[in-house]
Scaffold this active site. Structure first.
Site, PDB file in Angstrom:
ATOM      1  CD  GLU A  37       0.849   7.392   5.485  1.00 38.42           C
ATOM      2  OE1 GLU A  37       0.679   6.271   6.014  1.00 38.42           O
ATOM      3  OE2 GLU A  37       1.325   8.367   6.097  1.00 38.42           O
ATOM      4  CE1 TYR A  87       3.754   5.272  16.491  1.00 42.80           C
ATOM      5  CE2 TYR A  87       2.002   3.991  17.524  1.00 42.80           C
ATOM      6  CZ  TYR A  87       2.410   5.090  16.795  1.00 42.80           C
ATOM      7  OH  TYR A  87       1.484   6.000  16.357  1.00 42.80           O
ATOM      8  CG  HIS A 119      -4.193   8.082   7.591  1.00 42.29           C
ATOM      9  ND1 HIS A 119      -2.898   8.074   8.056  1.00 42.29           N
ATOM     10  CD2 HIS A 119      -4.212   7.259   6.516  1.00 42.29           C
ATOM     11  CE1 HIS A 119      -2.168   7.274   7.281  1.00 42.29           C
ATOM     12  NE2 HIS A 119      -2.944   6.767   6.345  1.00 42.29           N
ATOM     13  CB  ALA A 153      -5.905   4.776  18.179  1.00 45.74           C
ATOM     14  CE1 TYR A 172      -9.674  14.662   8.926  1.00 47.80           C
ATOM     15  CE2 TYR A 172      -9.022  14.357  11.216  1.00 47.80           C
ATOM     16  CZ  TYR A 172      -9.900  14.867  10.279  1.00 47.80           C
ATOM     17  OH  TYR A 172     -11.007  15.578  10.679  1.00 47.80           O
ATOM     18  CG  HIS A 210       1.571   1.691   4.676  1.00 52.66           C
ATOM     19  ND1 HIS A 210       0.374   1.812   4.004  1.00 52.66           N
ATOM     20  CD2 HIS A 210       1.814   2.928   5.230  1.00 52.66           C
ATOM     21  CE1 HIS A 210      -0.101   3.040   4.150  1.00 52.66           C
ATOM     22  NE2 HIS A 210       0.760   3.736   4.885  1.00 52.66           N
ATOM     23  CG  PHE A 263       9.235  13.079  10.070  1.00 55.54           C
ATOM     24  CD1 PHE A 263       8.215  13.791  10.684  1.00 55.54           C
ATOM     25  CD2 PHE A 263       8.896  11.942   9.338  1.00 55.54           C
ATOM     26  CE1 PHE A 263       6.898  13.377  10.583  1.00 55.54           C
ATOM     27  CE2 PHE A 263       7.594  11.517   9.230  1.00 55.54           C
ATOM     28  CZ  PHE A 263       6.594  12.233   9.862  1.00 55.54           C
ATOM     29  CE  LYS A 284      -3.087   1.358  18.749  1.00 60.00           C
ATOM     30  NZ  LYS A 284      -2.337   2.474  18.107  1.00 60.00           N
ATOM     31  NE  ARG A 298      -2.076  10.664  20.757  1.00 60.48           N
ATOM     32  CZ  ARG A 298      -0.997  10.902  21.473  1.00 60.48           C
ATOM     33  NH1 ARG A 298      -0.991  10.656  22.771  1.00 60.48           N
ATOM     34  NH2 ARG A 298       0.100  11.368  20.907  1.00 60.48           N
ATOM     35  N   GLY A 299      -3.548  10.482  16.629  1.00 57.70           N
ATOM     36  CA  GLY A 299      -2.968  11.656  15.997  1.00 57.70           C
ATOM     37  C   GLY A 299      -2.194  12.501  16.978  1.00 57.70           C
ATOM     38  CG  ASP A 300       1.380  13.224  17.303  1.00 59.03           C
ATOM     39  OD1 ASP A 300       1.152  12.805  18.446  1.00 59.03           O
ATOM     40  OD2 ASP A 300       2.130  12.673  16.494  1.00 59.03           O
ATOM     41  CD  GLN A 357       6.380   6.514  12.936  1.00 59.41           C
ATOM     42  OE1 GLN A 357       6.425   6.568  11.698  1.00 59.41           O
ATOM     43  NE2 GLN A 357       5.720   7.387  13.668  1.00 59.41           N
ATOM     44  CB  SER A 413      -0.926  -0.025   1.217  1.00 54.81           C
ATOM     45  OG  SER A 413      -0.200  -0.305   2.387  1.00 54.81           O
TER      46      SER A 413
HETATM   47  P1  FAD Z   1      -2.664   5.691  20.449  1.00 54.77           P
HETATM   48  O1  FAD Z   1      -2.812   4.294  20.018  1.00 54.77           O
HETATM   49  O2  FAD Z   1      -3.808   6.329  21.145  1.00 54.77           O
HETATM   50  O3  FAD Z   1      -1.346   5.742  21.374  1.00 54.77           O
HETATM   51  C1  FAD Z   1      -0.747   6.978  21.741  1.00 54.77           C
HETATM   52  C2  FAD Z   1       0.042   6.816  23.052  1.00 54.77           C
HETATM   53  O4  FAD Z   1      -0.846   6.634  24.152  1.00 54.77           O
HETATM   54  C3  FAD Z   1       0.953   5.591  23.100  1.00 54.77           C
HETATM   55  O5  FAD Z   1       2.043   5.934  23.898  1.00 54.77           O
HETATM   56  C4  FAD Z   1       0.096   4.516  23.755  1.00 54.77           C
HETATM   57  O6  FAD Z   1       0.878   3.524  24.387  1.00 54.77           O
HETATM   58  C5  FAD Z   1      -0.745   5.330  24.719  1.00 54.77           C
HETATM   59  N1  FAD Z   1      -2.125   4.856  24.814  1.00 54.77           N
HETATM   60  C6  FAD Z   1      -2.866   4.257  23.829  1.00 54.77           C
HETATM   61  N2  FAD Z   1      -4.126   4.017  24.271  1.00 54.77           N
HETATM   62  C7  FAD Z   1      -4.192   4.495  25.539  1.00 54.77           C
HETATM   63  C8  FAD Z   1      -5.216   4.560  26.495  1.00 54.77           C
HETATM   64  N3  FAD Z   1      -6.455   4.082  26.229  1.00 54.77           N
HETATM   65  N4  FAD Z   1      -4.951   5.123  27.711  1.00 54.77           N
HETATM   66  C9  FAD Z   1      -3.709   5.611  27.976  1.00 54.77           C
HETATM   67  N5  FAD Z   1      -2.678   5.572  27.094  1.00 54.77           N
HETATM   68  C10 FAD Z   1      -2.912   5.027  25.893  1.00 54.77           C
HETATM   69  N6  FAD Z   1      -0.607  11.307  12.733  1.00 54.77           N
HETATM   70  C11 FAD Z   1      -1.482  12.234  12.245  1.00 54.77           C
HETATM   71  O7  FAD Z   1      -1.644  13.293  12.868  1.00 54.77           O
HETATM   72  N7  FAD Z   1      -2.159  12.012  11.073  1.00 54.77           N
HETATM   73  C12 FAD Z   1      -2.032  10.855  10.368  1.00 54.77           C
HETATM   74  O8  FAD Z   1      -2.672  10.686   9.328  1.00 54.77           O
HETATM   75  C13 FAD Z   1      -1.136   9.855  10.865  1.00 54.77           C
HETATM   76  N8  FAD Z   1      -0.980   8.679  10.227  1.00 54.77           N
HETATM   77  C14 FAD Z   1      -0.189   7.698  10.792  1.00 54.77           C
HETATM   78  C15 FAD Z   1      -0.114   6.438  10.155  1.00 54.77           C
HETATM   79  C16 FAD Z   1       0.666   5.427  10.709  1.00 54.77           C
HETATM   80  C17 FAD Z   1       0.720   4.082  10.025  1.00 54.77           C
HETATM   81  C18 FAD Z   1       1.416   5.684  11.905  1.00 54.77           C
HETATM   82  C19 FAD Z   1       2.283   4.596  12.483  1.00 54.77           C
HETATM   83  C20 FAD Z   1       1.338   6.910  12.521  1.00 54.77           C
HETATM   84  C21 FAD Z   1       0.533   7.933  11.987  1.00 54.77           C
HETATM   85  N9  FAD Z   1       0.403   9.174  12.601  1.00 54.77           N
HETATM   86  C22 FAD Z   1      -0.439  10.140  12.081  1.00 54.77           C
HETATM   87  C23 FAD Z   1       1.145   9.485  13.838  1.00 54.77           C
HETATM   88  C24 FAD Z   1       0.310   9.148  15.077  1.00 54.77           C
HETATM   89  O9  FAD Z   1      -0.891   9.860  15.069  1.00 54.77           O
HETATM   90  C25 FAD Z   1       1.128   9.496  16.304  1.00 54.77           C
HETATM   91  O10 FAD Z   1       2.173   8.576  16.441  1.00 54.77           O
HETATM   92  C26 FAD Z   1       0.343   9.656  17.589  1.00 54.77           C
HETATM   93  O11 FAD Z   1       1.223  10.214  18.568  1.00 54.77           O
HETATM   94  C27 FAD Z   1      -0.202   8.360  18.152  1.00 54.77           C
HETATM   95  O12 FAD Z   1      -1.281   7.892  17.438  1.00 54.77           O
HETATM   96  P2  FAD Z   1      -1.848   6.412  17.758  1.00 54.77           P
HETATM   97  O13 FAD Z   1      -3.032   6.228  16.925  1.00 54.77           O
HETATM   98  O14 FAD Z   1      -0.772   5.425  17.692  1.00 54.77           O
HETATM   99  O15 FAD Z   1      -2.280   6.674  19.268  1.00 54.77           O
END
Ligand code: FAD
Length: 280
Positions: free
Chosen positions: A13, A139, A72, A117, A45, A260, A210, A159, A102-104, A170, A11
């Site tokens: 991106e 990760y 996303h 997420a 996104y 990917h 980055f 998740k 979850r995003g940043d 990542q 895939s």
């Molecule tokens: P989560 O799974 O929520 O995890 C974030 C952190 O919180 C981790 O440290 C985890 O251990 C912890 N955590 C998870 N769940 C919980 C919970 N329920 N309670 C407490 N702690 C928890 N970013 C963008 O802004 N836009 C994008 O389109 C984008 N695409 C991406 C695509 C891929 C394939 C990857 C790998 C990353 C992408 N990112 C994107 C970056 C990503 O959004 C960041 O890494 C963000 O900091 C974490 O997102 P996550 O979905 O992994 O979060």
């Protein structure tokens, strides 16, 4: 494509372009990459909704071209209504895959709300049942905000328990981190496919910046080697392509279910890897 690779999933991106020129450029890139018949394209996104229209428009254009595409999505700055509307829109145009994150929160958006997420996965399942194939992030070198290796795996599992079907990692440049992570995930009862995210190397300064931000390690020997090339972009690309090709070979041979590619909206770096890997 050789037989060892024919059952793997590939895939590509993109991120949503900000200018009309960027939109046109991405169209050309997409046309070139579509010739490789990827399983899907995905479009990032900006958490907080900063790229809501850009992501939606890019996804719509790719879908209208008859291709499979996964937006996303993150919950962050969107209220529930806006999020439901966006999901319903995607469903209405035939989208059946979402990368749930979850995003940043991008700086300057004024928002600080981060929704994990697993909650977004639950939300999508609650409102749309099994309609979407849900991808989540993983990760191998551990998310930078994680308290520990075990806690990261614990939340990754949440998740999956919430209904995610597969994961994309990542990027990383150390295949051992990925293989160890696969084993650890299996030990935690995580049995979904985990696809390595592959970042081609084309620009050392950007990559280093980055990587520091997202917690991806560039091994010291690779940093040192890239530093010696200074502004010689051709040498950086040549070294990067050789290095990443070798890593992809190792990953596929070692059991990765596919790859990917983080294309960074450029066709050539990904196509160079594709060709070297003999994926045609
Ligand atoms: P989560 O799974 O929520 O995890 C974030 C952190 O919180 C981790 O440290 C985890 O251990 C912890 N955590 C998870 N769940 C919980 C919970 N329920 N309670 C407490 N702690 C928890 N970013 C963008 O802004 N836009 C994008 O389109 C984008 N695409 C991406 C695509 C891929 C394939 C990857 C790998 C990353 C992408 N990112 C994107 C970056 C990503 O959004 C960041 O890494 C963000 O900091 C974490 O997102 P996550 O979905 O992994 O979060």
């Amino acid at each position: 494509m050789n037989t060892a690779k024919k059952d793997k999933r590939f895939s590509f991106e993109f991120f949503p372009p900000k200018t009309a020129t960027g939109v046109e450029k991405l169209r050309d890139v997409r046309i070139k990459l579509a010739e490789k018949n990827p399983a899907f394209f995905s479009v990032t996104y900006g958490a907080g909704g900063s790229t809501r229209d850009g992501t939606k428009n890019t996804v719509t254009e790719i879908k209208q071209a008859g291709l499979s595409v996964a937006p996303h999505l993150s919950y962050g700055g969107d209220d529930t209504e806006a999020l439901l509307e966006l999901i319903a829109y995607y469903k209405s145009i035939g989208i059946d895959r979402i990368v749930a994150l979850r995003g940043d929160i991008p700086s300057g958006t004024g928002s600080t709300r981060l929704i994990h997420a697993n909650q977004l996965v639950e939300f999508i399942r609650e409102h749309t049942g099994e309609h979407f194939h849900l991808e989540v992030a993983a990760y191998p070198e551990i998310h930078p905000q994680s308290k520990s290796y075990a806690s990261d795996l614990h939340f990754f599992k949440q998740k999956i328990n919430a209904g995610a079907n597969s994961a994309i990692t990542q990027y990383f440049y150390n295949p051992d981190a990925y293989f160890y992570y696969l084993d650890s995930a299996r030990d935690h009862g995580i049995n979904v496919p985990i696809y390595p995210g592959i970042m081609p190397i084309t620009n050392y300064v950007n990559l280093a910046r980055f990587s520091d931000a997202c917690g991806a390690e560039i091994p010291r020997w690779i940093r040192k080697k890239l530093e010696t090339y200074k502004d010689d972009m051709d040498s950086i690309s040549a070294f990067g392509t050789e290095l990443v090709t070798g890593m992809c070979e190792t990953l596929l041979a070692g059991g990765a279910p596919g790859l990917h590619f983080y294309t960074m909206n450029q066709a050539e770096p990904t196509l160079a890897l594709w060709e070297n890997l003999g994926l045609d």
